[in-house]
Design an enzyme around this catalytic site. Structure first.
Site, PDB file in Angstrom:
ATOM      1  N   ASP A   1      -2.120  -2.683   0.954  1.00  0.00           N
ATOM      2  CA  ASP A   1      -1.993  -2.058  -0.475  1.00  0.00           C
ATOM      3  C   ASP A   1      -0.240  -1.945  -0.583  1.00  0.00           C
ATOM      4  O   ASP A   1       0.403  -2.165   0.282  1.00  0.00           O
ATOM      5  CB  ASP A   1      -2.582  -0.973  -0.570  1.00  0.00           C
ATOM      6  CG  ASP A   1      -3.008  -0.663  -1.982  1.00  0.00           C
ATOM      7  OD1 ASP A   1      -2.288  -1.280  -2.608  1.00  0.00           O
ATOM      8  OD2 ASP A   1      -3.855   0.456  -2.186  1.00  0.00           O
TER       9      ASP A   1
HETATM   10  C1  BGC Z   1      -3.297   0.202  -5.901  1.00  0.00           C
HETATM   11  C2  BGC Z   1      -4.098  -1.196  -5.516  1.00  0.00           C
HETATM   12  C3  BGC Z   1      -3.493  -2.134  -6.502  1.00  0.00           C
HETATM   13  C4  BGC Z   1      -1.830  -2.289  -6.095  1.00  0.00           C
HETATM   14  C5  BGC Z   1      -1.175  -3.280  -6.918  1.00  0.00           C
HETATM   15  C6  BGC Z   1      -1.848  -0.062  -5.527  1.00  0.00           C
HETATM   16  O1  BGC Z   1      -1.280   0.957  -5.852  1.00  0.00           O
HETATM   17  O2  BGC Z   1      -3.784   1.138  -4.648  1.00  0.00           O
HETATM   18  O3  BGC Z   1      -5.391  -0.995  -5.815  1.00  0.00           O
HETATM   19  O4  BGC Z   1      -4.139  -3.313  -6.267  1.00  0.00           O
HETATM   20  O5  BGC Z   1      -1.173  -1.281  -6.287  1.00  0.00           O
HETATM   21  O6  BGC Z   1      -0.929  -3.042  -8.215  1.00  0.00           O
END
Ligand code: BGC
Length: 718
Positions: free
Chosen positions: A256
């Site tokens: 993540d």
């Molecule tokens: C989120 C993810 C997301 C990623 C990219 C993160 O803060 O937890 O679900 O895919 O950002 O935008």
């Protein structure tokens, strides 16, 4: 490949130039690659970019990789496509209320067509975390509280995104996320630690992932949270042991956003370098945004702290997925401006947006058959912050939504009313703030009307990532508005806009009719009008339990019985419940009314015996005893009466949707085998234990009377 080039294939960055969104969806972090982007691409120092859109611009970037980099490895473009792209479908939680995985597959397919046309190869979706604490803002992105329903929707969405063949230009690589346990955040507070038993992890939180991988998903995202003390970014037993060795997952694991670097804040890594080592050794192939793999992997390998074989394996996985996506054969797949033009905002997607939005609406209550409404000869006051609102239609995680032609509630109602002037629209208050004079104006409008539609709920910032709430009440200002309007004495229909289950109080709870409309996307107003005026009989069911009180969270139907269950709400003492609060749902999981009524016959369980390797059929006659055609969602639940570990009071094991004309009957049948009765015992064996099971065929998780059948066999059998 040089080590630097290998590290590059394991590093992804948010697109600095083509950010397709007006809203900031992630914190500012990571390197500023705006100026150096072209050089980075030429040097092969990235796998690709995410959350940048546009076919022509993507093509230009791809050209740099193909024509000007040494290895000519194509870029991979990712994005958060959760519930539609430009055309927006209901939030995933809302769409799950359809209890129709086939519908979710179709909207995922439509989203894939539109997103891939705009230059995307990879979606960071579906989000399949189980959400049992409604304070957690990300409940909105998932499929609710139940692992069975969650698994059906996870698989369906993967199939929809990935389409027939991953190499097709309109396929998106799916990325079920967040692996794993993220929804179990203590107190429902986003990013918080997770503490859960191995049994709960394997029975509740992991099944949707297994279903998604079985459906062919070839990537996953590791979660932010720590699980029983081990941050998921460094969780080798789950990321490698379970995922790769046991489940034979052959796809890629992406971190993540900056989550590898967060291992330092978690307190398991000394510094960024140490965090890099932990993450890659645990099994995280790709670092998102932090730049850590680029910065530290080469030296970690050179000094023997990370085996080259580990890096090579991760790179091989990335290249394999790029190959399966067809990028080596055609690096310019999904980067065609003509297709972009053709496949964005298509009439087909638009009509699916309306269909899916209608199917997501849940009618909680309809006293005196207040609904459906007549299209003429009554004056309607539409009161509340979401009547004319156009800013909260898409819902959370819709960064690429293009809502200029979206239909607000007011617009949808006006389009249907014979005399559009019979609708008066007054805001009354903002979602979380008073408007001076607003209350008086709203009361006056209610007085002048025959019927009031109260459009209340949450703004879209109130759910989604980093939007956990300490309570799940309506904002006080809206509650006050509702109290004042109900005092006027006109029939009131509450229309809730929400990204989670809410705790309804006072005038809202007591309203004659309550409709849950979630965030429905592009066709919000039309879909709600379809239901309110009876052109579509509501058929949605709650994928999350509505509690009596906010403080009951986490509150879900599949809890264990305890030694002192509340069996009779009138006998509250010394029972598992809170003071003054009955431990029953206000509206249970699975609940939802139609404009008709259904009678459930007594379930039949044949001989009442399920042989160890056999199957048992459970049958019930369903009759539409109302006056309209309607669609019923029939649910099958079981309960293991005596087991070596305490078991949930009910577990969903089957759903069927049936459309019946008024007066018509049909026999519904479900089949169960031993596999449906298994659970993880104290030694983590996945087994079924012989003995008595209760079974319900019912319209919700708390309705119906059980029948009993016996699983035959010796308790000692494997
Ligand atoms: C989120 C993810 C997301 C990623 C990219 C993160 O803060 O937890 O679900 O895919 O950002 O935008």
């Amino acid at each position: 490949m040089t080590l630097a080039e290998k590290a590059g294939q394991l590093s992804i960055y948010s697109d600095p130039m083509r950010i397709g969104t007006r809203r900031q969806i992630n914190p500012d972090a990571g390197p500023k690659i705006d100026n150096g982007l072209a050089q980075r691409i030429r040097e092969g120092r990235l796998i690709g970019l995410f959350n940048g859109v546009g076919a022509a611009e993507g093509r230009a970037l791809q050209r740099l990789a193909i024509e000007e980099s040494r290895l000519k490895i194509p870029l991979l473009f990712g994005a958060d496509v959760l519930h539609g792209f430009a055309t927006v479908f209901p939030i995933p939680l809302g769409e799950t209320a359809s209890f129709d995985p086939g519908l979710a597959e179709r909207t995922a397919r439509a989203a894939a067509i539109e997103a891939s046309a705009n230059g995307i190869h990879w979606t960071f979706a579906p989000m399949i975390d189980i959400g049992r604490d409604q304070r957690w803002g990300r409940v909105a992105e998932g499929a609710g509280e139940d692992p069975y329903l969650g698994s059906l929707f996870a698989a369906a969405r993967v199939r929809g995104f990935q389409g027939q063949r991953l190499s097709d230009a309109d396929s998106l690589l799916a990325c079920p996320k967040h692996f794993v346990g993220y929804g179990g955040a203590i107190g429902g507070m986003d990013y918080n630690s997770v503490e859960m038993s191995e049994q709960t992890l394997h029975e509740v939180y992991l099944p949707p992932f297994k279903a998604a991988f079985d459906a062919g998903a070839l990537s996953t995202m590791s979660a932010f949270n720590d699980l029983n003390g081990v941050p998921m970014m460094a969780h080798r037993p789950l990321l490698t042991g379970l995922l790769r060795e046991q489940w034979k997952f052959r796809g890629i694991v992406v971190s993540d956003y900056t989550a590898d670097r967060e291992l330092v804040m978690h307190g398991v890594a000394r510094d960024d370098r140490d965090a890099t080592r932990l993450a890659i050794l645990a099994g995280v192939d790709i670092s998102m945004q932090s730049d850590l793999y680029n910065l530290h992997l080469p030296s970690l390998v050179e000094r023997g702290e990370v085996p080259m074989a580990v890096v090579d394996e991760a790179v091989r996985r990335v290249l394999r997925v790029k190959k399966l996506l067809g990028l080596f054969d055609n690096p310019y797949r999904s980067l065609d401006p003509v297709v972009e033009q053709r496949d964005t905002h298509t009439p087909a997607a638009r009509s699916l947006a309306r269909e899916s939005a209608r199917a997501s609406i849940v009618l909680l209550k309809n006293e005196g058959q207040l609904l459906p409404l007549r299209k003429s000869s009554q004056k309607i006051a539409l009161i509340g912050p979401f009547g004319a609102d156009a800013d909260n239609l898409a819902g959370p995680w819709s960064p690429f939504s293009d809502m200029k032609d979206a239909v607000s509630l007011e617009q949808g109602l006006r389009a249907v009313l014979r005399d559009p002037a019979s609708l008066k629209v007054v805001k009354g208050c903002d979602p979380e703030q008073i408007i001076r004079g607003g209350l008086d104006e709203a009361v006056a409008a209610a007085k002048a009307a025959d019927i009031v539609l109260l459009a209340l709920g949450e703004s879209q910032d109130m759910s989604g990532e980093a939007a956990s709430r300490a309570d799940i009440l309506l904002p006080a200002v809206q509650q006050a508005l509702a109290e004042a309007i109900v005092d006027v004495g006109k029939p009131v229909i509450v229309l809730l806009r929400n990204g989670r289950a809410l705790a309804l109080e006072g005038a809202v709870r007591d309203a004659s009719a309550i409709v849950v409309t979630w965030f429905l996307g592009t066709e919000t107003g039309n879909a709600i009008a379809d239901v309110l005026f009876g052109d579509h009989s509501p058929s949605g069911r709650l994928p999350v339990s509505f509690p009596q009180s906010s403080g009951q969270q986490p509150f879900f139907y599949g809890h264990r019985n305890t030694g002192r269950p509340q069996t009779n709400p009138k006998d509250p003492y010394w029972k598992t419940r809170y003071r003054y609060v009955t431990h029953e749902a206000l509206f249970p999981f699975g609940h939802g009314l139609t404009y008709s009524q259904f009678r459930y016959g007594e379930p039949e369980v044949g001989s009442g015996k399920l042989a160890w390797d056999g199957a048992i059929t459970i049958r019930t006659k369903l009759t539409n005893i109302g006056t309209r055609e309607a669609e019923e969602t029939v649910q099958l639940y079981i309960h293991d009466r005596v087991a070596s570990l305490t078991r949930p009071v009910r577990e969903l094991k089957g759903i069927q949707k049936l459309k019946l004309a008024a007066g018509a009957s049909r026999v519904v049948s479900f089949k169960l085998t031993r596999a449906d009765l298994c659970f993880y015992d104290a030694a983590m064996n996945f087994i079924a234990e012989p003995g008595e099971f209760e079974v319900w065929v019912a319209p919700s998780a708390t309705a119906g009377t059980p029948k009993v059948f016996v699983l035959e066999g010796s308790p000692l059998r494997p």
